[in-house]
Write a protein that holds these residues in place. Structure first.
Motif, PDB file in Angstrom:
ATOM      1  N   PRO A   1     -24.985   1.424  -9.982  1.00 34.44           N
ATOM      2  CA  PRO A   1     -25.386   1.138 -11.374  1.00 34.44           C
ATOM      3  C   PRO A   1     -24.582   1.916 -12.408  1.00 34.44           C
ATOM      4  O   PRO A   1     -24.300   1.402 -13.500  1.00 34.44           O
ATOM      5  CB  PRO A   1     -26.871   1.528 -11.396  1.00 34.44           C
ATOM      6  CG  PRO A   1     -27.325   1.376  -9.987  1.00 34.44           C
ATOM      7  CD  PRO A   1     -26.155   1.805  -9.154  1.00 34.44           C
TER       8      PRO A   1
ATOM      9  N   VAL B   1     -21.389   0.059 -12.869  1.00 37.35           N
ATOM     10  CA  VAL B   1     -21.650  -1.146 -13.661  1.00 37.35           C
ATOM     11  C   VAL B   1     -21.803  -0.795 -15.144  1.00 37.35           C
ATOM     12  O   VAL B   1     -21.281  -1.477 -16.014  1.00 37.35           O
ATOM     13  CB  VAL B   1     -22.919  -1.859 -13.142  1.00 37.35           C
ATOM     14  CG1 VAL B   1     -23.318  -3.002 -14.075  1.00 37.35           C
ATOM     15  CG2 VAL B   1     -22.687  -2.384 -11.723  1.00 37.35           C
TER      16      VAL B   1
ATOM     17  N   ARG C   1     -25.142  -9.356  -5.733  1.00 37.64           N
ATOM     18  CA  ARG C   1     -25.100  -7.892  -5.834  1.00 37.64           C
ATOM     19  C   ARG C   1     -24.530  -7.253  -4.565  1.00 37.64           C
ATOM     20  O   ARG C   1     -23.929  -6.172  -4.622  1.00 37.64           O
ATOM     21  CB  ARG C   1     -26.515  -7.387  -6.124  1.00 37.64           C
ATOM     22  CG  ARG C   1     -26.766  -5.902  -5.925  1.00 37.64           C
ATOM     23  CD  ARG C   1     -25.967  -5.058  -6.915  1.00 37.64           C
ATOM     24  NE  ARG C   1     -26.247  -3.642  -6.701  1.00 37.64           N
ATOM     25  CZ  ARG C   1     -25.667  -2.900  -5.749  1.00 37.64           C
ATOM     26  NH1 ARG C   1     -24.774  -3.442  -4.938  1.00 37.64           N
ATOM     27  NH2 ARG C   1     -25.971  -1.622  -5.629  1.00 37.64           N
TER      28      ARG C   1
ATOM     29  N   SER D   1     -21.515  -4.536  -2.074  1.00 37.35           N
ATOM     30  CA  SER D   1     -21.199  -3.834  -3.326  1.00 37.35           C
ATOM     31  C   SER D   1     -19.721  -3.887  -3.668  1.00 37.35           C
ATOM     32  O   SER D   1     -19.346  -4.005  -4.843  1.00 37.35           O
ATOM     33  CB  SER D   1     -21.656  -2.374  -3.239  1.00 37.35           C
ATOM     34  OG  SER D   1     -23.053  -2.295  -3.129  1.00 37.35           O
TER      35      SER D   1
ATOM     36  N   TRP E   1     -17.263  -7.675 -11.198  1.00 28.88           N
ATOM     37  CA  TRP E   1     -17.974  -7.298 -12.417  1.00 28.88           C
ATOM     38  C   TRP E   1     -17.062  -7.129 -13.636  1.00 28.88           C
ATOM     39  O   TRP E   1     -17.440  -7.550 -14.753  1.00 28.88           O
ATOM     40  CB  TRP E   1     -18.797  -6.037 -12.159  1.00 28.88           C
ATOM     41  CG  TRP E   1     -19.428  -5.454 -13.386  1.00 28.88           C
ATOM     42  CD1 TRP E   1     -19.147  -4.265 -13.969  1.00 28.88           C
ATOM     43  CD2 TRP E   1     -20.446  -6.050 -14.193  1.00 28.88           C
ATOM     44  NE1 TRP E   1     -19.916  -4.055 -15.078  1.00 28.88           N
ATOM     45  CE2 TRP E   1     -20.732  -5.148 -15.251  1.00 28.88           C
ATOM     46  CE3 TRP E   1     -21.144  -7.258 -14.144  1.00 28.88           C
ATOM     47  CZ2 TRP E   1     -21.672  -5.413 -16.227  1.00 28.88           C
ATOM     48  CZ3 TRP E   1     -22.086  -7.533 -15.129  1.00 28.88           C
ATOM     49  CH2 TRP E   1     -22.347  -6.619 -16.144  1.00 28.88           C
TER      50      TRP E   1
ATOM     51  N   VAL F   1     -30.433 -11.714 -14.217  1.00 33.91           N
ATOM     52  CA  VAL F   1     -30.457 -10.969 -12.961  1.00 33.91           C
ATOM     53  C   VAL F   1     -31.668 -11.452 -12.173  1.00 33.91           C
ATOM     54  O   VAL F   1     -32.807 -11.369 -12.647  1.00 33.91           O
ATOM     55  CB  VAL F   1     -30.529  -9.451 -13.196  1.00 33.91           C
ATOM     56  CG1 VAL F   1     -30.649  -8.708 -11.874  1.00 33.91           C
ATOM     57  CG2 VAL F   1     -29.288  -8.987 -13.964  1.00 33.91           C
TER      58      VAL F   1
ATOM     59  N   LEU G   1     -29.762  -2.846 -11.856  1.00 34.12           N
ATOM     60  CA  LEU G   1     -28.610  -3.655 -12.256  1.00 34.12           C
ATOM     61  C   LEU G   1     -28.773  -4.197 -13.676  1.00 34.12           C
ATOM     62  O   LEU G   1     -27.832  -4.156 -14.473  1.00 34.12           O
ATOM     63  CB  LEU G   1     -28.409  -4.803 -11.269  1.00 34.12           C
ATOM     64  CG  LEU G   1     -27.258  -5.767 -11.579  1.00 34.12           C
ATOM     65  CD1 LEU G   1     -25.932  -5.023 -11.667  1.00 34.12           C
ATOM     66  CD2 LEU G   1     -27.180  -6.869 -10.521  1.00 34.12           C
TER      67      LEU G   1
ATOM     68  N   ALA H   1     -29.710 -10.394  -7.116  1.00 31.60           N
ATOM     69  CA  ALA H   1     -29.878  -9.002  -6.684  1.00 31.60           C
ATOM     70  C   ALA H   1     -31.168  -8.838  -5.902  1.00 31.60           C
ATOM     71  O   ALA H   1     -31.997  -7.986  -6.200  1.00 31.60           O
ATOM     72  CB  ALA H   1     -29.855  -8.060  -7.896  1.00 31.60           C
TER      73      ALA H   1
END
Length: 389
Positions: free
Chosen positions: A50, A53, A137, A140, A147, A163, A173, A252
């Motif tokens: 996260p 992201v 998601r 990874s 992303w 999401v 996320l 996700a």
């Protein structure tokens, strides 16, 4: 009586296997040959995804110190991925990362701690159109590679992002995506958390779930408690007949075991994970151990905590060496009051431990420091360095 070399193959570079390697840096029997099969590069520490992201760190800055750990543990790294298991012949069939000919890795003991994945075929059956239209998601590495394209799109025009999921992965996320788009995207982007019929933060205590709902509202993130039935170029179709229009659907849901497990004779749970006992040992094949997303333990009230906690790695390290030495195995019992730290973007987090609750920026800093420590390779044993071993 044991004689000759014992071959231990570790499939996956998850946190439990890193704990096994850390134990081997302190005590590595001369007649134990250890091989790690895992794709390059070293994995990003999952709890820091996260933060990547949200734009706080780059992916490379969050990778675990795997190469140094392998050197200190006197273990061999085979860069690649598992294709299949021959349990009768005790061989792992693998595809090397460089695209060369398939490999066979013989083993006497086998351990699985694989990265979380998404079964794209099963996802497509459940959500028609997801294979072409949605960004998953897991795994990874693939998600983090794609992303930045979403961020680039947000710099050109406001986006609508949905999401899909109700658990911690989806919650963290959507918070991280909201923070990144507020910082780098054009004004007007809309984020929605679609619970897909699940209870929001259902695995957490009710009062913690209430804190999550309040934080989502505070950050102006919409929540829809609707089940999804499909994904089109226009958006996500809902069970109530509505269409949630969005530019980027992000799936996700729960982490899944690798699909190749379904082709093995191992006893598997309904979700495709290896069924393990209290010793983290396959219930059907004693020479196979498993933890993390690849494992399922049904003799405990909290099966996920029973296979993925930090303590699970310590017990796995003990049991693999005990199996090698012919010693009794040790049962793994998760903490009765596990510590939960949930990121709400990089600036805020929620923590829960037993009846205690905390929330705010200091919790986020505490969580970040703790997770960053996990990316560092352990120091060499006293009096040694990697260069002298």
């Amino acid at each position: 009586m044991r004689s000759g070399i014992t071959r231990l193959v570790l499939i996956g570079a998850g946190p439990a296997h890193r704990e096994v390697l850390a134990r081997l840096t302190r005590h590595h029997p001369a007649d134990l040959q250890v091989t790690l099969l895992a794709p390059p590069p070293a994995p990003v520490h999952e709890p820091l995804v996260p933060a990547v992201v949200a734009g706080r760190y780059t992916a490379d800055a969050c990778r675990v110190g795997l190469s140094g750990l392998l050197t200190l543990a006197h273990a061999r790294w085979v860069p690649g991925r598992c294709l299949a298991l021959d349990l009768e012949g005790r061989r792992v069939h693998a595809a090397p990362a460089d695209g060369g000919a398939a490999l066979e890795l013989p083993f006497d003991l086998l351990s699985l701690d694989t990265a979380a994945s998404t079964d794209r075929e099963a996802l497509e059956q459940r959500l028609p159109g997801a294979r072409e239209q949605a960004l998953a998601r897991y795994p990874s590495e693939a998600f983090l590679g794609l992303w930045p394209r979403v961020v680039d799109m947000a710099r050109e025009r406001p986006l609508s992002i949905a999401v899909i999921g109700s658990g911690a992965a989806a919650i963290e996320l959507v918070f991280a995506a909201a923070q990144r788009l507020r910082a780098e995207g054009l004004p007007g982007s809309i984020l929605t958390l679609l619970t897909d019929g699940g209870a929001l933060a259902g695995e957490l205590p009710p009062d913690v779930a209430s804190r999550v709902r309040r934080e989502l509202k505070r950050q102006r993130i919409h929540v829809l408690n609707e089940r999804c039935t499909g994904i089109t170029v226009e958006g996500v179709r809902l069970a109530n007949g509505a269409l949630l229009r969005c530019d980027v659907p992000l799936v996700a849901g729960d982490a899944q075991a690798p699909a190749w497990l379904r082709g093995t004779p191992l006893a598997l749970a309904e979700g495709g994970q290896v069924r393990v006992n209290r010793f983290q040992q396959s219930t059907s094949h004693a020479q196979v151990f498993a933890v993390g997303p690849a494992a399922r333990r049904d003799d405990h009230a909290y099966p996920d905590a029973a296979t993925t906690s930090a303590r699970a790695g310590a017990t796995l390290a003990h049991n693999l060496l005990a199996a090698f030495e012919g010693q009794p195995l040790k049962p793994h019992w998760p903490a009765q009051r596990p510590l939960t730290r949930l990121s709400c973007g990089t600036e805020r987090a929620i923590a829960a431990w037993g009846p205690l609750r905390a929330q705010g920026a200091w919790v986020a800093r505490w969580k970040d420091r703790a997770e960053r420590r996990e990316t560092a390779a352990p120091p060499p044993p006293a009096g040694e360095t990697a260069s002298t071993r």
